[in-house]
Motif scaffolding. Structure first.
Motif, PDB file in Angstrom:
ATOM      1  N   ASN A  29     -28.878  60.422 -70.379  1.00  0.00           N
ATOM      2  CA  ASN A  29     -29.760  59.271 -70.574  1.00  0.00           C
ATOM      3  C   ASN A  29     -30.436  59.324 -71.943  1.00  0.00           C
ATOM      4  OD1 ASN A  29     -29.202  58.139 -68.091  1.00  0.00           O
ATOM      5  ND2 ASN A  29     -30.956  59.052 -67.065  1.00  0.00           N
ATOM      6  N   LYS A  32     -27.918  58.415 -74.648  1.00  0.00           N
ATOM      7  CA  LYS A  32     -27.698  56.968 -74.744  1.00  0.00           C
ATOM      8  C   LYS A  32     -28.821  56.302 -75.523  1.00  0.00           C
ATOM      9  CE  LYS A  32     -25.018  56.540 -70.472  1.00  0.00           C
ATOM     10  NZ  LYS A  32     -25.020  56.056 -69.061  1.00  0.00           N
ATOM     11  N   SER A 164     -35.187  61.726 -60.044  1.00  0.00           N
ATOM     12  CA  SER A 164     -33.810  62.123 -60.338  1.00  0.00           C
ATOM     13  C   SER A 164     -33.506  63.497 -59.762  1.00  0.00           C
ATOM     14  CB  SER A 164     -33.565  62.111 -61.847  1.00  0.00           C
ATOM     15  OG  SER A 164     -34.446  63.018 -62.504  1.00  0.00           O
TER      16      SER A 164
END
Length: 307
Positions: A29, A32, A164
């Motif tokens: 993440n 990105k 998460s």
């Protein structure tokens, strides 16, 4: 935007991302986000200069160019916090590129980050956190889903997990042991004690879940049996907070904030809480703990007695 920059720059960006992935233990993440930030910067510089920007022109970027980019970002509505994050990614990439191509990166690296007020987390009061756990199961008539949602939120509050991290648990982690080895941000591992309430909540979910949960499969399942999406927990907490009249800050991450704050309020050691949360810096843990200054100083005095 990828087509705007030169092939050489595109290759350099890919190389830097591979470097971050291999050596810096950066999550996908985060990678990105880095890619988006740096690609936006490189694309702006190409358009700003009015010609394709290869590797050589990157060494010619000036302080004025940096100001133009930052003004452009603010002009399209980017906040100071987001711009600071983008600038950090750009500096990281630029330093790596300068080392590789052997040019002086001062103009970029000396660019000042925009000032912004750090947003302190807003934990729930203890009774509100308890009410959230008790009430979340009332948002569905399906017993196993109710047990699932309650188990996840109990793990967030009772063990201080990120959402998460809770959703990364597998069937092999059950029945929950006395401690869990959690892999968090940056692939850092930590040992987290499991309280009885969390173990009991997960046991109840295991008893009611209609799906097989083999060791390598996700522990928490969606209605159709796939891995549970974080959005499902965010949504059920939204419904619950509306029912309870809690503020919009009552999110899954707020349960983790509450875990830290309530532990410290109860006399927990700041350094120990840092370890439980998996923070690299003690200052980050302080930001997670909404306690009065007098109590915080008392904790410091006990941890670091004056000579």
């Amino acid at each position: 935007m990828a087509g705007v920059i030169s092939p050489a720059l595109a290759d350099a960006l890919a190389g830097w991302l591979d470097h971050q992935r291999a050596l810096a233990n950066v999550s996908e993440n985060t990678l990105k986000a880095y890619q988006t930030d740096v690609l936006g910067f490189l694309s702006f510089m190409t358009l700003h200069k009015g010609e394709p920007q290869g590797l050589a022109p990157m060494a010619q970027i000036t302080v004025s160019d940096m100001r133009s980019w930052m003004a452009h970002e603010r002009g399209r509505g980017l906040g100071a916090r987001s711009l600071a994050r983008s600038l950090s990614a750009v500096k990281n990439f630029y330093k790596w590129l300068a080392d590789r191509e052997e040019f002086e990166p001062t103009a970029v690296l000396s660019t000042r980050s925009p000032k912004f007020q750090k947003k302190l987390p807003r934990p729930l009061a203890q009774d509100a956190a308890a009410a959230m756990i008790e009430t979340v199961e009332l948002q569905t008539q399906e017993p196993w889903i109710a047990a699932r949602d309650q188990a996840v939120i109990t793990l967030l509050y009772g063990c201080g997990l990120r959402i998460s991290e809770a959703l990364s648990l597998t069937g092999g982690d059950t029945p929950l042991p006395a401690t869990l080895r959690i892999t968090g941000k940056g692939n850092k591992t930590r040992i987290v004690p499991v309280i009885d309430a969390a173990r009991q909540a997960v046991d109840r979910y295991l008893h009611l879940c209609p799906y097989d949960l083999p060791p390598e499969s996700p522990l928490f399942r969606s209605v159709r049996g796939g891995a549970l999406n974080p959005r499902a927990i965010q949504k059920v907490m939204e419904q619950t907070r509306l029912q309870l009249g809690l503020p919009a800050s009552a999110t899954p991450h707020a349960m983790r904030h509450s875990f830290a704050t309530h532990l410290l309020n109860a006399g927990g050691d700041l350094r120990a809480i840092q370890e439980l949360l998996g923070h690299a810096s003690l200052s980050t843990t302080q930001a997670y703990t909404a306690v009065d200054t007098a109590h915080l100083m008392d904790v410091y005095d006990k941890a670091h007695p004056r000579a």
